[in-house]
Design a protein around this motif. Structure first.
Motif, PDB file in Angstrom:
ATOM      1  N   GLN A 187       1.620   5.929  -4.924  1.00 51.25           N
ATOM      2  CA  GLN A 187       2.727   6.660  -3.834  1.00 51.25           C
ATOM      3  C   GLN A 187       2.377   8.349  -4.776  1.00 51.25           C
ATOM      4  O   GLN A 187       3.193   9.275  -4.099  1.00 51.25           O
ATOM      5  CB  GLN A 187       3.694   6.566  -5.715  1.00 51.25           C
ATOM      6  N   PRO A 300      22.067  -3.730 -10.750  1.00 51.85           N
ATOM      7  CA  PRO A 300      22.504  -5.434 -11.009  1.00 51.85           C
ATOM      8  C   PRO A 300      21.095  -5.749 -11.475  1.00 51.85           C
ATOM      9  O   PRO A 300      20.262  -5.517 -11.555  1.00 51.85           O
ATOM     10  CB  PRO A 300      21.581  -5.453  -8.953  1.00 51.85           C
ATOM     11  N   PRO A 343      27.626  -2.926  -0.700  1.00 54.39           N
ATOM     12  CA  PRO A 343      26.412  -3.156   0.052  1.00 54.39           C
ATOM     13  C   PRO A 343      25.902  -1.449   0.451  1.00 54.39           C
ATOM     14  O   PRO A 343      26.650  -0.895  -0.528  1.00 54.39           O
ATOM     15  CB  PRO A 343      28.043  -3.113   1.271  1.00 54.39           C
ATOM     16  N   ASP A 364       7.691   4.770 -12.820  1.00 54.26           N
ATOM     17  CA  ASP A 364       8.878   4.734 -11.745  1.00 54.26           C
ATOM     18  C   ASP A 364       7.728   5.001 -10.929  1.00 54.26           C
ATOM     19  O   ASP A 364       7.142   6.123 -10.424  1.00 54.26           O
ATOM     20  CB  ASP A 364      10.339   4.991 -11.488  1.00 54.26           C
ATOM     21  N   GLY A 365       7.177   4.383  -9.307  1.00 55.24           N
ATOM     22  CA  GLY A 365       6.198   4.502  -8.879  1.00 55.24           C
ATOM     23  C   GLY A 365       6.673   5.544  -7.952  1.00 55.24           C
ATOM     24  O   GLY A 365       6.009   6.459  -7.836  1.00 55.24           O
ATOM     25  N   ASN A 367      11.080   5.647  -6.736  1.00 52.04           N
ATOM     26  CA  ASN A 367      12.564   5.810  -7.136  1.00 52.04           C
ATOM     27  C   ASN A 367      12.924   5.974  -5.749  1.00 52.04           C
ATOM     28  O   ASN A 367      13.467   7.995  -6.043  1.00 52.04           O
ATOM     29  CB  ASN A 367      12.245   6.999  -8.385  1.00 52.04           C
ATOM     30  N   GLU A 372      17.805   9.358  -1.473  1.00 54.03           N
ATOM     31  CA  GLU A 372      18.726   7.821  -1.498  1.00 54.03           C
ATOM     32  C   GLU A 372      20.153   9.378  -1.509  1.00 54.03           C
ATOM     33  O   GLU A 372      20.785   9.724  -0.814  1.00 54.03           O
ATOM     34  CB  GLU A 372      19.237   6.746  -1.487  1.00 54.03           C
TER      35      GLU A 372
END
Ligand code: GDG
Length: 460
Positions: A187, A300, A343, A364-365, A367, A372
């Motif tokens: 990454q 989640p 969704p 984190d590799g 993120n 986004e």
């Protein structure tokens, strides 16, 4: 044009090619559709035995091929070596890392099973692109069966520094198997350097030129390919989603208060307890924010069969309850903590509504949430990204994000305060600088760079 064969632990469901799904599935499918090919992996099903032929589903020029695993495979390979050894080790959590010869043997056995099931489907000119820490030895297993196709590997997680990796009893055989690939992608530059350092220091590897290195009798290309998102699609989908009824409901529920958003799989690498503490600190140290700011954390649950994941879930429930109990008013709740998924389009609308995107992993590799969040903002009145220095995204997004140390709870609270009060002009400038990066390196660019590196590898 050579076919592309993608190998990953799980194969994205066929309908994940839609624009409503995540970037990686879209990118991989785009590569496969363009060149034709196979996407091979575990079906997600547990069966009595794994001796059958792969399940095949043909969609145009693309073949989905999946195999089932036995309960033992699942426990040793997936819950065991992949998620209880490599995942914590690669995220610098030696305290959570389990070492067991039994699970390592299971990991090798399943990698060998994957290789033997894919082998009959391969053609000489295929290019094979293997993904992630579950499948490091896969390429070596294929080579041992006599396959000399071009093979590339991309690691989605961080690669740890040699001092950390040396704690793994079988570090040398794991690294040797990685050297069976022609292209090994990481990454970030930091991950690439950590890998090269290990090769040079521990096994006498030599840099041939630029990105090429010689080790274990082979020459491989080792390079950073920072993964990204589908920037343009996110921009337009987030704008659409922000006008939807659901997002309007969110706005009404906020009643003019500022929103801070966090979106993470419920995983100990994501720094959620420290993030909750920082939010508590924001109210302690800057009490004017009480009643004025709402933090929505979407988390989640994943890997629910691994004990540490149940543990962190309990911890966060307690913390959210504590913070809400301490600060809530009859008409305001400081934390909205949601253990469920939404969704993708709605998620993009949430991002666009939020004044702050709070992304504070301990490691984190990359993120993708950080990227986004930025792509989803209204360029005219954008929110602020508060980003951990330990996310792979930090080197690229430092041009506009507020970079924080997630262990420094008071420092993160201070950065939240700064972000909440940042003038619009500064927010616009920071956002524009990050968007420039995300437009240049979007997910298509990432895929093209990797595929080109693989095409350039010598073979046969
Ligand atoms: C691994 C590496 C690396 C999350 N909740 C929902 C949802 N998501 C989506 C996000 C994002 C993805 O899941 C998570 O990606 P991250 O990159 O943040 O993290 P990992 O899952 O740990 O991914 C990571 C990545 O691989 C790619 O190489 O960046 O470092 O650990 O896209 O939006 N999507 C939907 N509903 C949710 O509730 N639809």
């Amino acid at each position: 044009m050579s076919r592309i064969v993608v190998v990953s632990n799980r194969v994205a469901p066929v309908d994940e090619g839609k624009a409503s799904s995540g970037g990686l599935a879209v990118a991989v499918l785009a590569a496969l559709k363009r060149a034709g090919g196979i996407w091979f992996g575990w079906s997600g099903e547990i069966a009595e035995n794994s001796s059958g032929s792969p399940g095949i589903r043909q969609v145009g020029r693309l073949t989905y091929a999946t195999i089932d695993l036995t309960q033992r495979d699942y426990e040793e390979y997936y819950n065991g070596f992949a998620n209880s050894t490599l995942w914590p080790l690669f995220h610098y959590r030696l305290d959570l890392t389990e070492f067991s010869r039994r699970t390592y043997a299971g990991y090798l056995r399943v990698n060998s099973l994957f290789a033997s099931k894919l082998a009959p489907m391969l053609r000489d000119t295929d290019m094979i692109w293997v993904h992630d820490y579950h499948l490091i030895p896969f390429g070596e297993q294929l080579r041992q069966m006599g396959f000399d196709q071009r093979m590339g590997f991309f690691l989605h997680t961080p690669w740890p520094v040699p001092e950390m990796l040396l704690a793994l009893p079988n570090h040398d055989s794991l690294v040797r198997s990685l050297c069976a690939y022609d292209v090994v992608g990481f990454q970030t530059e930091g991950d690439r350097k950590a890998f090269v350092d290990y090769l040079i220091r521990e096994v006498g590897g030599e840099i041939v030129d630029g990105n090429r290195i010689r080790a274990f009798g082979r020459t491989l290309r080792v390079e950073a390919f920072p993964i990204s998102v589908e920037t343009r699609e996110i921009e337009s989908q987030a704008a659409q989603s922000a006008g939807s009824r659901q997002i309007e409901r969110l706005r009404v529920s906020l009643a003019g208060r500022e929103l801070i958003v966090g979106v993470d799989r419920l995983d100990y690498s994501k720094g959620l307890p420290q993030r909750f503490q920082a939010f508590e600190e924001l109210f302690e140290h800057y009490p004017a924010n009480r009643g004025q700011v709402t933090f929505m954390q979407i988390a989640p649950p994943t890997r629910t069969e691994v004990a540490e994941y149940a543990q962190i879930r309990r911890e966060l429930e307690t913390m959210a309850g504590h913070i809400n109990g301490k600060f809530a008013e009859f008409d305001w709740m400081p934390i909205r903590y949601l253990n469920k998924s939404f969704p993708r389009r709605r998620l993009l609308g949430f991002y666009r509504c939020a004044r702050i995107g709070l992304v504070t992993p301990l490691r984190d590799g990359m993120n993708l949430v950080a990227k986004e969040y930025v792509a989803a903002q209204d360029p005219d009145d954008p929110g602020v990204l508060v980003l951990s220095r330990f996310a792979g995204a930090a080197p690229e997004l430092a041009v506009g994000a507020i970079i924080v140390n997630p262990y420094d709870v008071e420092g993160v609270a201070e950065s939240l305060q700064r972000a909440l009060n940042m003038p619009r002009e500064e927010r616009r400038e920071r956002h524009a600088a990050m968007m420039k990066v995300l437009r240049e390196n979007d997910i298509s660019h990432w895929r093209e760079r990797f595929v080109q590196a693989l095409e350039a590898a010598p073979y046969g």
